[in-house]
Design a protein around this motif. Structure first.
Motif, PDB file in Angstrom:
ATOM      1  N   MET A  41       0.895  -1.001  -0.187  1.00 31.72           N
ATOM      2  CA  MET A  41       0.294   0.221   0.259  1.00 31.72           C
ATOM      3  C   MET A  41       0.787   1.103   0.072  1.00 31.72           C
ATOM      4  O   MET A  41       1.943   1.267   0.939  1.00 31.72           O
ATOM      5  CB  MET A  41      -0.857  -0.035   1.185  1.00 31.72           C
ATOM      6  CG  MET A  41      -1.846   0.942   1.709  1.00 31.72           C
ATOM      7  SD  MET A  41      -2.684   0.680   3.154  1.00 31.72           S
ATOM      8  CE  MET A  41      -4.317   1.809   2.634  1.00 31.72           C
ATOM      9  N   PRO A  42       0.414   2.153  -0.734  1.00 39.43           N
ATOM     10  CA  PRO A  42       1.460   3.094  -0.784  1.00 39.43           C
ATOM     11  C   PRO A  42       0.612   3.850  -0.351  1.00 39.43           C
ATOM     12  O   PRO A  42       0.111   4.042   0.537  1.00 39.43           O
ATOM     13  CB  PRO A  42       1.651   3.961  -2.563  1.00 39.43           C
ATOM     14  CG  PRO A  42       0.160   3.142  -2.859  1.00 39.43           C
ATOM     15  CD  PRO A  42      -0.031   2.034  -2.282  1.00 39.43           C
ATOM     16  N   THR A  43       2.502   4.794   0.115  1.00 38.95           N
ATOM     17  CA  THR A  43       2.138   5.920   1.288  1.00 38.95           C
ATOM     18  C   THR A  43       1.809   6.479   1.148  1.00 38.95           C
ATOM     19  O   THR A  43       2.008   7.560  -0.224  1.00 38.95           O
ATOM     20  CB  THR A  43       3.304   5.659   2.571  1.00 38.95           C
ATOM     21  OG1 THR A  43       4.691   6.958   1.676  1.00 38.95           O
ATOM     22  CG2 THR A  43       3.730   4.793   3.286  1.00 38.95           C
ATOM     23  N   LEU A  44       0.802   8.049   1.214  1.00 38.99           N
ATOM     24  CA  LEU A  44       0.632   9.432   0.845  1.00 38.99           C
ATOM     25  C   LEU A  44       1.785  10.568   2.128  1.00 38.99           C
ATOM     26  O   LEU A  44       1.435  10.590   2.140  1.00 38.99           O
ATOM     27  CB  LEU A  44      -0.710   9.641   1.343  1.00 38.99           C
ATOM     28  CG  LEU A  44      -1.766   8.915   0.811  1.00 38.99           C
ATOM     29  CD1 LEU A  44      -3.579   9.555   1.491  1.00 38.99           C
ATOM     30  CD2 LEU A  44      -2.100   9.270  -0.581  1.00 38.99           C
ATOM     31  N   THR A  45       2.160  11.200   0.350  1.00 42.24           N
ATOM     32  CA  THR A  45       3.077  12.217   1.484  1.00 42.24           C
ATOM     33  C   THR A  45       2.128  13.511   1.465  1.00 42.24           C
ATOM     34  O   THR A  45       0.980  14.602   0.376  1.00 42.24           O
ATOM     35  CB  THR A  45       4.149  12.706  -0.327  1.00 42.24           C
ATOM     36  OG1 THR A  45       4.736  11.484   0.035  1.00 42.24           O
ATOM     37  CG2 THR A  45       4.583  13.801   0.517  1.00 42.24           C
ATOM     38  N   LYS A  46       2.576  14.555   2.451  1.00 36.41           N
ATOM     39  CA  LYS A  46       2.253  14.930   3.024  1.00 36.41           C
ATOM     40  C   LYS A  46       1.846  16.407   2.162  1.00 36.41           C
ATOM     41  O   LYS A  46       3.005  16.461   2.057  1.00 36.41           O
ATOM     42  CB  LYS A  46       1.683  16.027   4.700  1.00 36.41           C
ATOM     43  CG  LYS A  46       0.986  16.820   4.718  1.00 36.41           C
ATOM     44  CD  LYS A  46       1.238  16.748   6.790  1.00 36.41           C
ATOM     45  CE  LYS A  46       0.848  17.759   6.444  1.00 36.41           C
ATOM     46  NZ  LYS A  46      -0.854  18.144   7.249  1.00 36.41           N
ATOM     47  N   LEU A  47       1.142  16.827   1.540  1.00 32.04           N
ATOM     48  CA  LEU A  47       1.367  18.648   0.953  1.00 32.04           C
ATOM     49  C   LEU A  47       1.284  20.407   1.801  1.00 32.04           C
ATOM     50  O   LEU A  47       0.667  19.490   2.748  1.00 32.04           O
ATOM     51  CB  LEU A  47       0.377  19.305  -0.137  1.00 32.04           C
ATOM     52  CG  LEU A  47       0.727  17.631  -1.486  1.00 32.04           C
ATOM     53  CD1 LEU A  47       0.063  17.990  -2.144  1.00 32.04           C
ATOM     54  CD2 LEU A  47       2.444  17.229  -2.144  1.00 32.04           C
ATOM     55  N   TYR A  48       2.859  20.724   1.943  1.00 31.08           N
ATOM     56  CA  TYR A  48       2.422  22.099   2.199  1.00 31.08           C
ATOM     57  C   TYR A  48       3.243  23.372   1.534  1.00 31.08           C
ATOM     58  O   TYR A  48       3.055  23.175   0.454  1.00 31.08           O
ATOM     59  CB  TYR A  48       3.939  22.173   3.138  1.00 31.08           C
ATOM     60  CG  TYR A  48       3.474  21.790   3.781  1.00 31.08           C
ATOM     61  CD1 TYR A  48       3.525  21.361   5.715  1.00 31.08           C
ATOM     62  CD2 TYR A  48       4.680  19.641   4.490  1.00 31.08           C
ATOM     63  CE1 TYR A  48       2.773  20.178   6.607  1.00 31.08           C
ATOM     64  CE2 TYR A  48       4.453  18.709   4.998  1.00 31.08           C
ATOM     65  CZ  TYR A  48       3.789  19.400   6.476  1.00 31.08           C
ATOM     66  OH  TYR A  48       3.399  18.213   7.897  1.00 31.08           O
ATOM     67  N   SER A  49       1.963  24.138   1.693  1.00 30.25           N
ATOM     68  CA  SER A  49       2.349  25.426   1.065  1.00 30.25           C
ATOM     69  C   SER A  49       3.321  26.086   1.283  1.00 30.25           C
ATOM     70  O   SER A  49       3.677  26.037   2.633  1.00 30.25           O
ATOM     71  CB  SER A  49       1.034  26.395   1.257  1.00 30.25           C
ATOM     72  OG  SER A  49       0.720  27.005   2.559  1.00 30.25           O
ATOM     73  N   MET A  50       4.415  26.572   0.866  1.00 34.70           N
ATOM     74  CA  MET A  50       5.449  27.769   0.950  1.00 34.70           C
ATOM     75  C   MET A  50       4.721  28.888   2.585  1.00 34.70           C
ATOM     76  O   MET A  50       5.469  28.771   2.682  1.00 34.70           O
ATOM     77  CB  MET A  50       5.468  28.617  -0.275  1.00 34.70           C
ATOM     78  CG  MET A  50       7.203  29.884  -0.263  1.00 34.70           C
ATOM     79  SD  MET A  50       8.282  28.350   0.155  1.00 34.70           S
ATOM     80  CE  MET A  50       8.985  27.840  -1.525  1.00 34.70           C
ATOM     81  N   GLU A  51       3.520  29.129   2.695  1.00 32.43           N
ATOM     82  CA  GLU A  51       3.402  30.402   3.358  1.00 32.43           C
ATOM     83  C   GLU A  51       3.472  29.350   4.951  1.00 32.43           C
ATOM     84  O   GLU A  51       3.974  29.771   5.532  1.00 32.43           O
ATOM     85  CB  GLU A  51       2.452  30.882   3.366  1.00 32.43           C
ATOM     86  CG  GLU A  51       1.456  31.945   1.592  1.00 32.43           C
ATOM     87  CD  GLU A  51       1.362  31.257   0.876  1.00 32.43           C
ATOM     88  OE1 GLU A  51       1.434  30.193   0.493  1.00 32.43           O
ATOM     89  OE2 GLU A  51       2.249  32.073  -0.244  1.00 32.43           O
ATOM     90  N   GLU A  52       2.674  28.411   4.252  1.00 33.24           N
ATOM     91  CA  GLU A  52       2.624  27.506   5.649  1.00 33.24           C
ATOM     92  C   GLU A  52       4.482  27.340   6.460  1.00 33.24           C
ATOM     93  O   GLU A  52       4.696  27.058   7.125  1.00 33.24           O
ATOM     94  CB  GLU A  52       1.672  26.099   5.543  1.00 33.24           C
ATOM     95  CG  GLU A  52       1.990  24.921   6.849  1.00 33.24           C
ATOM     96  CD  GLU A  52       1.016  23.919   6.911  1.00 33.24           C
ATOM     97  OE1 GLU A  52       1.071  22.508   7.534  1.00 33.24           O
ATOM     98  OE2 GLU A  52       0.636  23.472   5.372  1.00 33.24           O
ATOM     99  N   ALA A  53       5.459  26.396   5.332  1.00 35.23           N
ATOM    100  CA  ALA A  53       6.335  26.378   5.587  1.00 35.23           C
ATOM    101  C   ALA A  53       7.198  27.514   5.903  1.00 35.23           C
ATOM    102  O   ALA A  53       8.181  27.492   7.094  1.00 35.23           O
ATOM    103  CB  ALA A  53       7.278  25.816   4.553  1.00 35.23           C
TER     104      ALA A  53
END
Length: 131
Positions: free
Chosen positions: A1-13
């Motif tokens: 089962m593939p793991t999902l990668t969390k996505l972040y916005s540049m503003e959040e980072a």
């Protein structure tokens, strides 16, 4: 089962920009390097200076070794949301067109010279009558 990668916005980072909470964005990947701040050979100020933006160029310019690149994977927490970044970096182009035909422009530019000539003739006629 593939793991999902969390996505972040540049503003959040970019909000994670302190000694006790530091994230970096390198090659579209987000790294939480908070626990590595004291161990970084270049010092923590180098890492802090690279927060809030894409630090890929700074990382590449420093000439990091293969082992440094492998160590980065330990701090990987997600990826940059490319769709959101693209929309935010390119502002919408707005073009305003004023509907004005050529004749209107011609009339507008002839008013000043014709006015000057008319006033000049009137003044010369008045002065010539006094003599």
């Amino acid at each position: 089962m593939p793991t999902l990668t969390k996505l972040y916005s540049m503003e959040e980072a970019a909000t994670h920009n302190k000694q006790d909470d530091c994230w970096l964005v390198i090659d579209g990947k987000v790294y939480d390097v908070t626990s590595y701040m004291d161990d970084h050979p270049g010092g923590d100020d180098v890492l802090l200076a690279a927060t809030g933006k894409d630090a890929t160029d700074e990382f590449e310019d420093a000439g990091h070794s293969k082992s440094a690149r492998e160590l980065m994977e330990k701090y990987f927490i997600g990826e940059l949301d490319e769709e959101e970044t693209c929309v935010q970096e390119i502002p919408e182009l707005k073009i305003f067109k004023k509907d004005q035909n050529f004749m209107d422009l011609t009339k507008q530019y002839w008013i000043v010279p014709v006015s000057i000539i008319t006033v000049s003739i009137a003044v010369s006629v008045l002065f010539s009558r006094k003599k």
